[in-house]
Design an enzyme around this catalytic site. Structure first.
Site, PDB file in Angstrom:
ATOM      1  N   MET A 170       0.815  -1.218   0.000  1.00 27.64           N
ATOM      2  CA  MET A 170       0.000   0.000   0.000  1.00 27.64           C
ATOM      3  C   MET A 170       0.850   1.269   0.000  1.00 27.64           C
ATOM      4  O   MET A 170       0.641   2.176   0.803  1.00 27.64           O
ATOM      5  CB  MET A 170      -0.944  -0.013   1.216  1.00 27.64           C
ATOM      6  CG  MET A 170      -1.878  -1.208   1.246  1.00 27.64           C
ATOM      7  SD  MET A 170      -2.920  -1.304  -0.222  1.00 27.64           S
ATOM      8  CE  MET A 170      -4.086  -0.005   0.161  1.00 27.64           C
ATOM      9  N   LEU A 189       4.751   4.113  -5.511  1.00 24.41           N
ATOM     10  CA  LEU A 189       6.187   4.000  -5.794  1.00 24.41           C
ATOM     11  C   LEU A 189       6.667   5.193  -6.614  1.00 24.41           C
ATOM     12  O   LEU A 189       5.927   5.720  -7.452  1.00 24.41           O
ATOM     13  CB  LEU A 189       6.454   2.701  -6.567  1.00 24.41           C
ATOM     14  CG  LEU A 189       6.037   1.428  -5.835  1.00 24.41           C
ATOM     15  CD1 LEU A 189       6.138   0.227  -6.766  1.00 24.41           C
ATOM     16  CD2 LEU A 189       6.907   1.211  -4.602  1.00 24.41           C
ATOM     17  N   HIS A 231      -4.732  -5.323  -8.778  1.00 19.35           N
ATOM     18  CA  HIS A 231      -5.597  -4.232  -8.326  1.00 19.35           C
ATOM     19  C   HIS A 231      -7.041  -4.742  -8.308  1.00 19.35           C
ATOM     20  O   HIS A 231      -7.486  -5.367  -9.271  1.00 19.35           O
ATOM     21  CB  HIS A 231      -5.459  -3.037  -9.271  1.00 19.35           C
ATOM     22  CG  HIS A 231      -6.289  -1.876  -8.843  1.00 19.35           C
ATOM     23  ND1 HIS A 231      -5.929  -1.058  -7.788  1.00 19.35           N
ATOM     24  CD2 HIS A 231      -7.488  -1.422  -9.282  1.00 19.35           C
ATOM     25  CE1 HIS A 231      -6.861  -0.139  -7.622  1.00 19.35           C
ATOM     26  NE2 HIS A 231      -7.811  -0.334  -8.512  1.00 19.35           N
ATOM     27  N   GLU A 246       2.308   5.465 -14.079  1.00 23.96           N
ATOM     28  CA  GLU A 246       0.931   5.910 -13.851  1.00 23.96           C
ATOM     29  C   GLU A 246       0.268   4.978 -12.837  1.00 23.96           C
ATOM     30  O   GLU A 246       0.218   3.758 -13.053  1.00 23.96           O
ATOM     31  CB  GLU A 246       0.168   5.869 -15.182  1.00 23.96           C
ATOM     32  CG  GLU A 246      -1.211   6.465 -15.101  1.00 23.96           C
ATOM     33  CD  GLU A 246      -2.013   6.174 -16.369  1.00 23.96           C
ATOM     34  OE1 GLU A 246      -3.235   6.290 -16.315  1.00 23.96           O
ATOM     35  OE2 GLU A 246      -1.403   5.789 -17.393  1.00 23.96           O
ATOM     36  N   LEU A 247      -0.250   5.528 -11.761  1.00 25.10           N
ATOM     37  CA  LEU A 247      -0.826   4.711 -10.694  1.00 25.10           C
ATOM     38  C   LEU A 247      -1.958   3.815 -11.231  1.00 25.10           C
ATOM     39  O   LEU A 247      -2.937   4.321 -11.793  1.00 25.10           O
ATOM     40  CB  LEU A 247      -1.378   5.624  -9.580  1.00 25.10           C
ATOM     41  CG  LEU A 247      -2.021   4.895  -8.398  1.00 25.10           C
ATOM     42  CD1 LEU A 247      -1.000   4.104  -7.603  1.00 25.10           C
ATOM     43  CD2 LEU A 247      -2.762   5.869  -7.511  1.00 25.10           C
ATOM     44  N   ASP A 248      -1.807   2.511 -11.047  1.00 19.92           N
ATOM     45  CA  ASP A 248      -2.784   1.520 -11.509  1.00 19.92           C
ATOM     46  C   ASP A 248      -3.071   1.658 -13.002  1.00 19.92           C
ATOM     47  O   ASP A 248      -4.154   1.280 -13.476  1.00 19.92           O
ATOM     48  CB  ASP A 248      -4.098   1.620 -10.713  1.00 19.92           C
ATOM     49  CG  ASP A 248      -3.882   1.367  -9.221  1.00 19.92           C
ATOM     50  OD1 ASP A 248      -3.036   0.530  -8.873  1.00 19.92           O
ATOM     51  OD2 ASP A 248      -4.562   2.025  -8.409  1.00 19.92           O
TER      52      ASP A 248
HETATM   53  C1  GRF Z   1      -5.996  -7.226  -2.726  1.00 22.32           C
HETATM   54  O1  GRF Z   1      -7.346  -6.905  -2.841  1.00 22.32           O
HETATM   55  C2  GRF Z   1      -5.209  -6.636  -3.868  1.00 22.32           C
HETATM   56  O2  GRF Z   1      -5.938  -6.563  -5.051  1.00 22.32           O
HETATM   57  C3  GRF Z   1      -4.924  -5.249  -3.356  1.00 22.32           C
HETATM   58  O3  GRF Z   1      -4.686  -5.393  -1.997  1.00 22.32           O
HETATM   59  C4  GRF Z   1      -5.351  -6.564  -1.516  1.00 22.32           C
HETATM   60  C5  GRF Z   1      -4.302  -7.418  -0.884  1.00 22.32           C
HETATM   61  O4  GRF Z   1      -4.860  -8.517  -0.224  1.00 22.32           O
HETATM   62  N1  GRF Z   1      -3.822  -4.670  -4.102  1.00 22.32           N
HETATM   63  P1  GRF Z   1      -3.892  -9.618   0.422  1.00 22.32           P
HETATM   64  O5  GRF Z   1      -2.947  -8.873   1.366  1.00 22.32           O
HETATM   65  O6  GRF Z   1      -3.158 -10.291  -0.688  1.00 22.32           O
HETATM   66  O7  GRF Z   1      -4.807 -10.536   1.180  1.00 22.32           O
END
Ligand code: GRF
Length: 237
Positions: free
Chosen positions: A103, A106, A122, A156-158
């Site tokens: 989270m 970068l 994502h 670019e984010l996501d």
């Molecule tokens: C997932 O929903 C993923 O798509 C998002 O963060 C969540 C991570 O879940 N980027 P986990 O830690 O793998 O259970």
């Protein structure tokens, strides 16, 4: 028997992979299990978390994978954190870096350093709903379908080129939690699949920044629909 008929297939060297997490690590678990079942030609050389005491680290330790915590709060700014992160990742010499619920946004320098070998998952059908709170936003918009996307990471984010999506119907009575649970179940199918393609040399980002699978251009991401993909395993969230 001549030499050709007795030749064994060359052993596949598992690809070294570093996984970055911030939380539960259920996607990490899907990779651990896929690797343990012999389905993924990878070696999980390290799991790096920016948060201590998260479930994902417990999962990594249980699987005997090296763990490291790099707390972003201990750095003066994003650049300093990312420089330390890059050094740490590179100390494991991975050929692939997998963001699995990491989270942190970068820096462009870090993204460029791993260009073509940095994947993210994502929880939306990108380009819809980049950013946070995707399930809430999909429900508020009255979407009839939702899902998840695995993509190469760009600055670019996501916004990097999408590789594989899982589509999940929105059901009457869904709230963000029920929808997230069903989407996550599909994530555990599509992320290992993409890692398997990459690690076996079938998937790459070409010189024009486009996705190629078996050398074929993927102008659109491939897509799995929930019923077809629903037989996947069920990881505790
Ligand atoms: C997932 O929903 C993923 O798509 C998002 O963060 C969540 C991570 O879940 N980027 P986990 O830690 O793998 O259970």
């Amino acid at each position: 028997m001549d030499a050709a008929s007795s030749a064994q297939p060359a052993p596949v060297t598992p690809m070294p992979v570093v996984v970055l997490i911030s939380g539960s690590g259920s996607n990490l678990q899907a990779l651990i299990d896929g690797q343990a079942r012999g389905e993924l030609p990878i070696r999980l050389c390290a799991v790096i978390s920016n948060r201590a005491k998260v479930r994902g680290l417990e999962r990594a330790r249980a699987a005997g994978i090296s763990c490291a915590v790099l707390n972003h709060r201990e750095f003066p700014d994003r650049d300093a954190f990312d420089q330390a992160l890059q050094r740490l990742i590179d100390s494991f010499a991975p050929q692939l870096v997998v963001l699995a619920g990491f989270m942190r946004i970068l820096t462009p320098a870090l993204v460029r350093h791993y260009q073509g070998r940095l994947l993210n998952i994502h929880p939306s059908l990108l380009p819809k709903y980049p950013g946070l709170h995707t399930h809430e936003r999909a429900l508020a918009a009255g979407e009839t379908e939702h899902g998840a996307t695995v993509h190469f990471v760009t600055e670019e984010l996501d916004g990097g080129p999408a590789i594989l999506q899982a589509r999940v119907p929105v059901l009457t009575g869904d709230d963000a939690e029920t929808l997230a649970t069903r989407v996550l179940r599909q994530e555990h199918i599509i992320y290992p699949q993409v890692v398997q393609w990459f690690a076996s040399g079938r998937l790459r980002l070409d010189e024009h920044g486009q996705v190629r699978l078996d050398d074929q251009l993927l102008p659109e991401p491939l897509c799995l629909d929930e019923p077809a993909a629903a037989s996947g395993s069920d990881y505790p969230l």
